[in-house]
Design a protein around this motif. Structure first.
Motif, PDB file in Angstrom:
ATOM      1  N   ILE A  73     -25.589  17.008  33.353  1.00  0.00           N
ATOM      2  CA  ILE A  73     -24.890  16.422  32.193  1.00  0.00           C
ATOM      3  C   ILE A  73     -24.999  17.393  31.022  1.00  0.00           C
ATOM      4  O   ILE A  73     -26.098  17.745  30.592  1.00  0.00           O
ATOM      5  CB  ILE A  73     -25.490  15.054  31.794  1.00  0.00           C
ATOM      6  CG1 ILE A  73     -25.352  14.072  32.982  1.00  0.00           C
ATOM      7  CG2 ILE A  73     -24.792  14.498  30.562  1.00  0.00           C
ATOM      8  CD1 ILE A  73     -26.001  12.732  32.738  1.00  0.00           C
ATOM      9  N   ARG A  74     -23.850  17.861  30.568  1.00  0.00           N
ATOM     10  CA  ARG A  74     -23.857  18.796  29.438  1.00  0.00           C
ATOM     11  C   ARG A  74     -23.782  18.031  28.098  1.00  0.00           C
ATOM     12  O   ARG A  74     -23.136  16.993  27.977  1.00  0.00           O
ATOM     13  CB  ARG A  74     -22.659  19.735  29.533  1.00  0.00           C
ATOM     14  CG  ARG A  74     -22.772  20.759  30.642  1.00  0.00           C
ATOM     15  CD  ARG A  74     -21.646  21.769  30.517  1.00  0.00           C
ATOM     16  NE  ARG A  74     -21.811  22.847  31.467  1.00  0.00           N
ATOM     17  CZ  ARG A  74     -21.012  23.913  31.509  1.00  0.00           C
ATOM     18  NH1 ARG A  74     -19.996  24.012  30.643  1.00  0.00           N
ATOM     19  NH2 ARG A  74     -21.212  24.866  32.377  1.00  0.00           N
ATOM     20  N   LYS A  75     -24.445  18.620  27.120  1.00  0.00           N
ATOM     21  CA  LYS A  75     -24.407  18.063  25.755  1.00  0.00           C
ATOM     22  C   LYS A  75     -23.085  18.496  25.106  1.00  0.00           C
ATOM     23  O   LYS A  75     -22.758  19.682  25.114  1.00  0.00           O
ATOM     24  CB  LYS A  75     -25.579  18.590  24.942  1.00  0.00           C
ATOM     25  CG  LYS A  75     -25.644  18.015  23.542  1.00  0.00           C
ATOM     26  CD  LYS A  75     -26.882  18.564  22.823  1.00  0.00           C
ATOM     27  CE  LYS A  75     -26.960  18.016  21.396  1.00  0.00           C
ATOM     28  NZ  LYS A  75     -28.143  18.542  20.671  1.00  0.00           N
ATOM     29  N   PRO A  76     -22.292  17.592  24.541  1.00  0.00           N
ATOM     30  CA  PRO A  76     -20.999  17.987  23.946  1.00  0.00           C
ATOM     31  C   PRO A  76     -21.204  18.932  22.768  1.00  0.00           C
ATOM     32  O   PRO A  76     -22.188  18.851  22.031  1.00  0.00           O
ATOM     33  CB  PRO A  76     -20.400  16.656  23.508  1.00  0.00           C
ATOM     34  CG  PRO A  76     -21.519  15.700  23.432  1.00  0.00           C
ATOM     35  CD  PRO A  76     -22.539  16.144  24.411  1.00  0.00           C
ATOM     36  N   LEU A  77     -20.261  19.847  22.614  1.00  0.00           N
ATOM     37  CA  LEU A  77     -20.350  20.821  21.527  1.00  0.00           C
ATOM     38  C   LEU A  77     -20.032  20.177  20.150  1.00  0.00           C
ATOM     39  O   LEU A  77     -20.537  20.626  19.113  1.00  0.00           O
ATOM     40  CB  LEU A  77     -19.388  21.986  21.798  1.00  0.00           C
ATOM     41  CG  LEU A  77     -19.706  22.817  23.048  1.00  0.00           C
ATOM     42  CD1 LEU A  77     -18.650  23.908  23.229  1.00  0.00           C
ATOM     43  CD2 LEU A  77     -21.085  23.463  22.935  1.00  0.00           C
ATOM     44  N   ARG A  78     -19.190  19.158  20.128  1.00  0.00           N
ATOM     45  CA  ARG A  78     -18.819  18.485  18.861  1.00  0.00           C
ATOM     46  C   ARG A  78     -19.117  16.983  18.999  1.00  0.00           C
ATOM     47  O   ARG A  78     -18.214  16.150  19.208  1.00  0.00           O
ATOM     48  CB  ARG A  78     -17.320  18.702  18.578  1.00  0.00           C
ATOM     49  CG  ARG A  78     -16.957  20.169  18.373  1.00  0.00           C
ATOM     50  CD  ARG A  78     -15.454  20.329  18.250  1.00  0.00           C
ATOM     51  NE  ARG A  78     -14.931  19.702  17.056  1.00  0.00           N
ATOM     52  CZ  ARG A  78     -14.837  20.260  15.854  1.00  0.00           C
ATOM     53  NH1 ARG A  78     -15.231  21.509  15.688  1.00  0.00           N
ATOM     54  NH2 ARG A  78     -14.349  19.593  14.831  1.00  0.00           N
ATOM     55  N   PRO A  79     -20.407  16.600  18.887  1.00  0.00           N
ATOM     56  CA  PRO A  79     -20.757  15.180  19.004  1.00  0.00           C
ATOM     57  C   PRO A  79     -20.131  14.402  17.830  1.00  0.00           C
ATOM     58  O   PRO A  79     -20.212  14.816  16.664  1.00  0.00           O
ATOM     59  CB  PRO A  79     -22.283  15.156  18.947  1.00  0.00           C
ATOM     60  CG  PRO A  79     -22.690  16.466  18.384  1.00  0.00           C
ATOM     61  CD  PRO A  79     -21.598  17.447  18.647  1.00  0.00           C
ATOM     62  N   LEU A  80     -19.507  13.289  18.135  1.00  0.00           N
ATOM     63  CA  LEU A  80     -18.715  12.533  17.153  1.00  0.00           C
ATOM     64  C   LEU A  80     -19.583  12.046  15.985  1.00  0.00           C
ATOM     65  O   LEU A  80     -19.187  12.112  14.818  1.00  0.00           O
ATOM     66  CB  LEU A  80     -18.033  11.338  17.849  1.00  0.00           C
ATOM     67  CG  LEU A  80     -17.133  10.472  16.960  1.00  0.00           C
ATOM     68  CD1 LEU A  80     -16.007  11.312  16.335  1.00  0.00           C
ATOM     69  CD2 LEU A  80     -16.561   9.315  17.755  1.00  0.00           C
ATOM     70  N   ALA A  81     -20.806  11.608  16.326  1.00  0.00           N
ATOM     71  CA  ALA A  81     -21.665  11.054  15.257  1.00  0.00           C
ATOM     72  C   ALA A  81     -21.977  12.133  14.213  1.00  0.00           C
ATOM     73  O   ALA A  81     -21.915  11.894  12.986  1.00  0.00           O
ATOM     74  CB  ALA A  81     -22.950  10.490  15.860  1.00  0.00           C
TER      75      ALA A  81
ATOM     76  N   GLU B  96     -28.192  30.200  25.308  1.00  0.00           N
ATOM     77  CA  GLU B  96     -29.616  30.559  25.473  1.00  0.00           C
ATOM     78  C   GLU B  96     -30.203  29.874  26.702  1.00  0.00           C
ATOM     79  O   GLU B  96     -30.984  30.466  27.445  1.00  0.00           O
ATOM     80  CB  GLU B  96     -30.370  30.159  24.200  1.00  0.00           C
ATOM     81  CG  GLU B  96     -30.060  31.032  23.003  1.00  0.00           C
ATOM     82  CD  GLU B  96     -30.792  30.560  21.746  1.00  0.00           C
ATOM     83  OE1 GLU B  96     -31.431  29.485  21.826  1.00  0.00           O
ATOM     84  OE2 GLU B  96     -30.739  31.269  20.729  1.00  0.00           O
ATOM     85  N   GLU B  97     -29.828  28.612  26.933  1.00  0.00           N
ATOM     86  CA  GLU B  97     -30.333  27.907  28.114  1.00  0.00           C
ATOM     87  C   GLU B  97     -29.808  28.549  29.407  1.00  0.00           C
ATOM     88  O   GLU B  97     -30.552  28.703  30.400  1.00  0.00           O
ATOM     89  CB  GLU B  97     -29.901  26.441  28.034  1.00  0.00           C
ATOM     90  CG  GLU B  97     -30.603  25.645  26.950  1.00  0.00           C
ATOM     91  CD  GLU B  97     -30.079  24.221  26.862  1.00  0.00           C
ATOM     92  OE1 GLU B  97     -29.064  23.933  27.570  1.00  0.00           O
ATOM     93  OE2 GLU B  97     -30.673  23.417  26.116  1.00  0.00           O
ATOM     94  N   MET B  98     -28.538  28.936  29.383  1.00  0.00           N
ATOM     95  CA  MET B  98     -27.959  29.575  30.572  1.00  0.00           C
ATOM     96  C   MET B  98     -28.628  30.924  30.848  1.00  0.00           C
ATOM     97  O   MET B  98     -28.917  31.277  32.006  1.00  0.00           O
ATOM     98  CB  MET B  98     -26.458  29.759  30.386  1.00  0.00           C
ATOM     99  CG  MET B  98     -25.682  28.441  30.393  1.00  0.00           C
ATOM    100  SD  MET B  98     -23.918  28.656  30.028  1.00  0.00           S
ATOM    101  CE  MET B  98     -23.431  29.643  31.440  1.00  0.00           C
ATOM    102  N   GLN B  99     -28.920  31.686  29.828  1.00  0.00           N
ATOM    103  CA  GLN B  99     -29.597  32.972  30.004  1.00  0.00           C
ATOM    104  C   GLN B  99     -31.004  32.797  30.562  1.00  0.00           C
ATOM    105  O   GLN B  99     -31.464  33.555  31.420  1.00  0.00           O
ATOM    106  CB  GLN B  99     -29.637  33.709  28.665  1.00  0.00           C
ATOM    107  CG  GLN B  99     -28.288  34.248  28.203  1.00  0.00           C
ATOM    108  CD  GLN B  99     -28.371  34.915  26.835  1.00  0.00           C
ATOM    109  OE1 GLN B  99     -29.444  34.938  26.189  1.00  0.00           O
ATOM    110  NE2 GLN B  99     -27.235  35.453  26.371  1.00  0.00           N
ATOM    111  N   ALA B 100     -31.684  31.766  30.092  1.00  0.00           N
ATOM    112  CA  ALA B 100     -33.044  31.523  30.581  1.00  0.00           C
ATOM    113  C   ALA B 100     -33.035  31.177  32.070  1.00  0.00           C
ATOM    114  O   ALA B 100     -33.878  31.648  32.861  1.00  0.00           O
ATOM    115  CB  ALA B 100     -33.687  30.399  29.777  1.00  0.00           C
TER     116      ALA B 100
END
Length: 594
Positions: A2-10, A35-39
């Motif tokens: 599950i990816r975190k959205p780049l533009r969270p509405l809240a 950064e997470e993908m590189q790690a």
């Protein structure tokens, strides 16, 4: 995942309420995601490098270990072999009828070289040529100084030769243990034993296989590990065989013969006690077969007893007489017209000399009359004669159990006509081996039963089918005895032993057809003791010729018969036969009074 959205509405709504730029939220989230993908990629790459490092470490350790083993072990010749195949070295012994060794295995060594390991190849070549004079110096030097990594020098060497090579001290000369076939009696019974060679072989083992004689005929039995303690027992008697070879060799030289053969056979069991073919060879150093020429008999490998297919001449006459008596066409005293020459179409049959107008059947055999025997054949007929010869085993290769015997198939007439029957009756027009002749005479000697010649020891009599009546066989034996006492085989008289037999002299055939003018095959087929036969002895000489009474003599009566007589005198005591006084015929006595 599950990816975190780049533009969270809240957060976007909160940023707009506060007057902030909502795009900065997207950029921050994108940076965190990268950064997470590189790690994760770095972690995955580090794991792969670890696995690859472990693999190379193991491979290096394996190579280093194998190199260490090779560096500390003796070099071995690479041998291609099927998976699971094993070089079998066991081979059963061969013994004579008394259990004496004729062939056995012997531990020896082979000699091979690894030129890259040699220190002084030139010096080694010089020393090796001194030890093994049959080596080619130039070729060996080229092998030692060339690119070869391995080469055989000798497949088998003696302990003395091994020590001499060891004294050279070159590390490139190496030995391999192996077993070889040993014939401790040298050339004795060479044609029966045949010889052995190497099959699959490596530097540390070699498989011994039979190449001729009984070694090849019984190869599967001798190679079977289950028979390692069960030697193959032959009918041969080593003492008798050695004596027979010695006498025959002397007789061959005395009669100036090119070759010779003799067969001694038990008339009841078919056991061949002795079989000799000269010239012979040493199976420990078996010569190579001839690769050129059209006459195989010039080779010492040629077994004249079973491969020599000859017209055996007048030795066949007794078969015609025995069959005629068996068919009740004649008896021993029946008078036969012998006036000559006997004409059949354009062919003439003649006798060696003029024997008169008529002879009894017995005298036909004693005098060896071709005309008389041909007359008997006319009465018998071609069909009955052919059937009789078949019953005596004269039409097929002899069943004697050595490989070479299958090559001695008789030469028969294409059309067994009346003329063929007439010539065959006195041993012309049909060619057989001396072994065939021995089996035929054994049937006469044992009372009319066929016995198959065998190289194996038997337990008791092995009499086959009846080929003639006992009365016909007895009449034939009496005739054979008279040939010695009254006829052409007078030199066969042996003090203490009654011998009966028949001589035969035939022109020698050329390898490519036709006959030689001055060369003959001389044969004497005999039985002894004549009053109770136990053995058949056949002696055949190839191209004999002697000078006697100022004349050149080639006939069997002058050549083969004296040799056979000497053999009987030498062999009979070895066979356990005690000499007996030859009983004289009782004359009529008339009693009178004074």
């Amino acid at each position: 995942m599950i990816r975190k959205p780049l533009r969270p509405l809240a957060r976007i709504l909160d940023a707009r309420a506060k007057g902030e730029n909502p795009d900065s939220i997207e950029r921050e989230n994108l940076r965190i995601r990268h950064e997470e993908m590189q790690a994760k990629s770095r972690h995955r790459a580090e794991g792969r490098l670890l696995v690859l490092g472990i693999f190379f470490l193991c491979a290096y350790a394996a190579v280093a270990g194998r190199m260490g083993v090779l560096a500390t072990s003796e070099p071995r010749e690479p041998v291609a072999a099927a998976p699971g195949s094993v070089i079998a070295m066991q081979r059963a012994d061969i013994v004579d009828r008394q259990g004496r060794i004729l062939a056995t295995n012997f531990e020896t060594h082979s000699l091979y070289a690894q030129p890259p390991q040699m220190i002084d190849p030139i010096g080694a070549v010089d020393r090796l040529v001194e030890i093994f004079p049959d080596l080619d110096r130039e070729r060996l030097l080229a092998d030692f100084t060339g690119k070869r990594k391995f080469l055989w020098i000798k497949k088998k060497i003696s302990p003395e030769q091994k020590q001499a090579v060891h004294d050279i001290g070159d590390p490139g000369l190496l030995f391999g243990p192996r077993e070889m076939r040993l014939y401790p009696n040298g050339s004795v019974a060479a044609h029966v034993l045949g010889g052995a060679g190497f099959g699959k072989e490596g530097v540390s083992a070699a498989e011994v296989i039979g190449v001729a004689g009984v070694e090849r005929q019984f190869d599967s039995y001798l190679r079977d590990p289950a028979n390692g303690s069960k030697p193959l027992q032959l009918a041969l008697d080593l003492t008798v065989q050695a004596a027979a070879e010695r006498v025959l060799d002397g007789g061959m030289r005395l009669m100036n013969a090119k070759g010779a053969t003799s067969i001694l056979m038990d008339v009841h069991t078919g056991e061949v006690i002795s079989v000799v073919s000269l010239p012979d060879f040493d199976p420990n150093d078996r010569p190579r077969p001839p690769t050129s020429g059209d006459d195989p008999s010039v080779s010492p490998l040629f077994n004249r007893a079973v491969q020599g297919v000859y017209e055996l001449g007048s030795t066949f006459k007794i078969f015609a007489a025995a069959q005629a008596v068996d068919l009740e066409l004649v008896n021993s005293e029946t008078i036969i017209d012998t006036r000559g020459p006997l004409r059949w179409g354009k062919f003439l049959i003649k006798d060696f000399r003029n024997y008169g107008n008529a002879l009894s059947v017995s005298k036909i055999i004693v005098k060896s009359s071709n005309i008389g025997t041909a007359r008997l054949a006319q009465q018998i007929g071609a069909e009955r004669q052919q059937s009789f010869m078949d019953a005596l085993g004269m039409l097929e290769a002899t069943p004697f159990e050595i490989t070479e015997a299958q090559g001695g198939k008789p030469l028969l007439p294409k059309n067994w006509s009346e003329l063929s029957a007439m010539t065959i009756s006195y041993g012309h027009g049909i060619s057989t081996t001396p072994m065939h002749l021995a089996a035929g005479y054994a049937a006469i000697a044992n009372g009319g039963r066929y016995v198959s010649p065998t190289v194996l020891k038997q337990n008791g009599p092995q009499l086959g089918s009846r080929v003639m009546s006992e009365e016909a066989a007895e009449a034939a034996r009496i005739m054979l005895r008279k040939v010695v006492t009254e006829g052409t085989a007078s030199f066969a008289r042996v003090p203490g032993y009654q011998v009966g037999g028949k001589t035969g002299t035939a022109d020698k055939p050329k390898p490519r057809g036709g006959y030689y003018d001055e060369k003959v095959i001389a044969t004497f087929a005999s039985i002894f003791p004549a009053h109770d036969p136990k053995y058949v002895l056949v002696v055949t000489l190839d191209e004999p010729s002697i000078i006697a009474h100022g004349e050149e003599r080639r006939t069997a009566g002058w050549t083969a018969v004296p040799v056979a007589a000497e053999m009987v005198g030498r062999l009979a005591p070895l066979l356990g036969l005690r000499p007996q006084v030859d009983p004289a015929e009782v004359t009529d006595i008339t009693l009178t009074s004074n």
